[in-house]
Structure formats: structure tokens, C-alpha cells
Design a protein around this motif. Structure first.
Motif, PDB file in Angstrom:
ATOM      1  N   LEU A 131       0.862  -1.172   0.000  1.00 24.35           N
ATOM      2  CA  LEU A 131       0.000   0.000   0.000  1.00 24.35           C
ATOM      3  C   LEU A 131       0.902   1.226   0.000  1.00 24.35           C
ATOM      4  CD1 LEU A 131      -2.728   1.507   0.290  1.00 24.35           C
ATOM      5  CD2 LEU A 131      -2.390   1.370   2.773  1.00 24.35           C
ATOM      6  N   THR A 132       0.866   1.989  -1.104  1.00 23.60           N
ATOM      7  CA  THR A 132       1.578   3.255  -1.149  1.00 23.60           C
ATOM      8  C   THR A 132       0.599   4.314  -0.683  1.00 23.60           C
ATOM      9  OG1 THR A 132       2.944   2.489  -2.990  1.00 23.60           O
ATOM     10  CG2 THR A 132       2.888   4.857  -2.578  1.00 23.60           C
ATOM     11  N   ALA A 133       0.726   4.679   0.602  1.00 23.03           N
ATOM     12  CA  ALA A 133      -0.327   5.447   1.256  1.00 23.03           C
ATOM     13  C   ALA A 133      -0.410   6.889   0.789  1.00 23.03           C
ATOM     14  CB  ALA A 133      -0.128   5.399   2.763  1.00 23.03           C
ATOM     15  N   GLY A 134       0.685   7.452   0.274  1.00 26.68           N
ATOM     16  CA  GLY A 134       0.667   8.853  -0.128  1.00 26.68           C
ATOM     17  C   GLY A 134       0.394   9.750   1.062  1.00 26.68           C
ATOM     18  N   THR A 135      -0.601  10.602   0.954  1.00 28.14           N
ATOM     19  CA  THR A 135      -1.009  11.465   2.076  1.00 28.14           C
ATOM     20  C   THR A 135      -2.479  11.242   2.422  1.00 28.14           C
ATOM     21  OG1 THR A 135      -1.504  13.272   0.542  1.00 28.14           O
ATOM     22  CG2 THR A 135       0.697  13.233   1.511  1.00 28.14           C
ATOM     23  N   GLY A 136      -2.988  10.115   2.039  1.00 28.86           N
ATOM     24  CA  GLY A 136      -4.403   9.826   2.243  1.00 28.86           C
ATOM     25  C   GLY A 136      -4.701   9.224   3.602  1.00 28.86           C
ATOM     26  N   THR A 137      -5.987   8.964   3.829  1.00 31.31           N
ATOM     27  CA  THR A 137      -6.473   8.403   5.092  1.00 31.31           C
ATOM     28  C   THR A 137      -7.223   7.116   4.829  1.00 31.31           C
ATOM     29  OG1 THR A 137      -6.689  10.598   6.091  1.00 31.31           O
ATOM     30  CG2 THR A 137      -7.958   8.814   7.097  1.00 31.31           C
ATOM     31  N   VAL A 138      -6.877   6.086   5.616  1.00 30.32           N
ATOM     32  CA  VAL A 138      -7.625   4.831   5.585  1.00 30.32           C
ATOM     33  C   VAL A 138      -8.467   4.777   6.849  1.00 30.32           C
ATOM     34  CG1 VAL A 138      -7.510   2.319   5.592  1.00 30.32           C
ATOM     35  CG2 VAL A 138      -5.877   3.643   4.229  1.00 30.32           C
ATOM     36  N   THR A 139      -9.782   4.577   6.667  1.00 26.04           N
ATOM     37  CA  THR A 139     -10.710   4.561   7.800  1.00 26.04           C
ATOM     38  C   THR A 139     -11.413   3.215   7.888  1.00 26.04           C
ATOM     39  OG1 THR A 139     -11.122   6.940   7.619  1.00 26.04           O
ATOM     40  CG2 THR A 139     -12.752   5.649   8.813  1.00 26.04           C
ATOM     41  N   TYR A 140     -11.403   2.629   9.071  1.00 28.41           N
ATOM     42  CA  TYR A 140     -12.196   1.435   9.353  1.00 28.41           C
ATOM     43  C   TYR A 140     -13.415   1.903  10.139  1.00 28.41           C
ATOM     44  CZ  TYR A 140      -8.201  -1.519   8.034  1.00 28.41           C
ATOM     45  OH  TYR A 140      -7.176  -2.136   7.342  1.00 28.41           O
ATOM     46  N   SER A 141     -14.609   1.753   9.525  1.00 33.39           N
ATOM     47  CA  SER A 141     -15.799   2.333  10.146  1.00 33.39           C
ATOM     48  C   SER A 141     -16.926   1.334  10.386  1.00 33.39           C
ATOM     49  CB  SER A 141     -16.329   3.500   9.298  1.00 33.39           C
ATOM     50  OG  SER A 141     -16.779   3.038   8.050  1.00 33.39           O
TER      51      SER A 141
END
Length: 239
Positions: free
Chosen positions: A29-39
Motif C-alpha cells: 500500500l503506497t499510502a501517499g497522504t491519504g487516510t484509511v478509515t475502518y468504520s
């Protein structure tokens, strides 16, 4: 496995209530500047490197995990770290935000590795601080071992640091502990006391000095308990 997902600055949200909504074994996973949310209601959190990770449920780490910017545990939600290592490498910020959320560290390790960072006020099982400069935001508890790496600095900033483990709950490997009028409380039944300079030192169990100790304000020893100094020096510098 062997493939890459590039997130860029985009958000990636998982809403599955249970199970493992993100399978990343062997992938990148090349995360960059993003957000991963577990909801979802509850879910297992994939072991990978996130930029921003938001836990908006009851989340459980599957294995060692890294967050390179900010980990957020939302109010009323829970992150279970289990026995795994959670590495927070964000620098110049507070890389762990959990106002109103719950962090359950199990027997794992939280490792701050940024050049500068604020240390979240919570209860850690084991807390490791890297070679940077770290500042406590508020009262903090470590139930296992606090380990400071050589060349690192921890600024207590007038807060209370409670070490409830037995044995050697504070390992200072050539780092700098800047007490700044704060209090360090050893609350375990017995403990070896780190060789450093404390502002206020509160010993609630039977304690043994492991080296020279300086107290710039007050040493409080609980009634009925014993402090064994051995051949070590104990210096009081309060005027």
C-alpha cells in the motif's frame, strides 16, 4: 500479493462490520497522504504502513503496523493492539489522537520514531521512544516497560508518568529525561529505579536504585516500603 495500491491523497474507507475487510499480505500500500478509515462495527486492521489511519469502530491489529502521520481513534471507539508493535513515525505533530477513544495495548509495544513528536496521554503496555525529542501531553501510564533509546529526549512537561510494572519498568539507554517539574510514580510492588534526574519521585513499592539518582524537588516513599540505595548516590538539590 506482489501488487501495489497507490492511494495518493485520497481516502479509503472500509465499512464491513466484521472480519478482515482489507487483505494486504505480500502486497504494497503506497499510502501517499491519504487516510484509511475502518468504520464498520468491528474489524481486523491489516498489517501495512498507513499515512493516516482512523479507527471508527472496534478495531484489532492483525500484526505489526506502522502509521507514518496520524493515528486517530474516534470518541467511543476502541483500538486493540494485542501483542503487536504499533510504530508511530509522524514528526513535528501528535501522531496518536484518541480523544474519547479507548486504546487497549495488550502486551504489545507502541514505538514513537519521529524526530519530534508529542506522546499521547493514555495507558501503554510497553512504550519505546526513538532518538528524537518527545513531549508528554498529559498524565501517562506504562504498565510494562518504558524504553528510551540513546540520544533521545523525553520532556515530562509537568505531567505525571506512572510506571506500574515490576522489575525494571524504566530503561534509559543513554537518553535524556527532562523532568520539568513533573512526577514519576513507581506504583508496582517492587521495582528497580532508573539512574537519572527526577523532579518529583514517588515510590509506592519496595525500590532499589540501579545507579546514581538526583531528585530536584521531592522524593516520596510510601509508608511501610523500603528504598535500597546500595552503593549508589542519591542527591537532593531542592533549595
Amino acid at each position: 500479493a506482489g501488487k501495489t495500491l497507490t492511494a495518493g491523497a485520497n481516502s479509503l474507507t472500509f465499512t464491513k462490520d466484521t472480519g478482515t475487510p482489507f487483505t494486504a499480505a505480500g502486497a504494497t500500500l503506497t499510502a501517499g497522504t491519504g487516510t484509511v478509515t475502518y468504520s464498520g462495527t468491528s474489524a481486523s486492521i491489516a498489517s501495512t504502513t498507513y499515512y493516516n489511519l482512523t479507527v471508527n469502530n472496534t478495531g484489532t491489529l492483525l500484526a505489526d503496523t506502522t502509521v507514518s502521520n496520524v493515528l486517530t481513534v474516534n470518541s467511543g471507539k476502541t483500538l486493540n493492539a494485542g501483542s503487536y508493535t504499533l510504530t508511530l513515525s509522524g514528526t513535528g505533530i501528535t501522531p496518536f489522537v484518541h480523544a474519547g477513544g479507548t486504546f487497549s495495548n495488550g502486551t504489545g509495544i507502541v514505538s514513537y520514531t519521529g524526530a519530534t513528536a508529542n506522546v499521547a496521554s493514555t495507558t501503554y503496555s510497553n512504550l519505546t521512544l526513538g532518538t528524537g525529542t518527545y513531549t508528554m501531553l498529559a498524565n501517562t501510564t506504562v504498565t510494562g516497560t518504558l524504553t528510551m533509546t540513546a540520544l533521545g529526549t523525553l520532556n515530562a512537561a509537568g505531567t505525571t508518568l506512572t510506571l506500574s510494572g515490576t522489575g525494571t519498568p524504566f530503561v534509559n539507554s543513554g537518553a535524556t529525561f527532562d523532568a520539568q517539574a513533573g512526577t514519576v510514580t513507581y506504583s508496582g510492588a517492587s521495582a528497580s529505579i532508573a539512574s537519572t534526574t527526577f523532579a518529583n519521585l514517588n515510590l509506592q513499592g519496595d525500590s532499589t536504585l540501579t545507579g546514581a539518582v538526583t531528585v530536584t524537588s521531592t522524593l516520596a516513599l510510601t509508608a511501610g516500603k523500603t528504598l535500597t540505595a546500595g552503593a549508589n548516590s542519591l542527591t537532593f538539590t531542592k533549595d
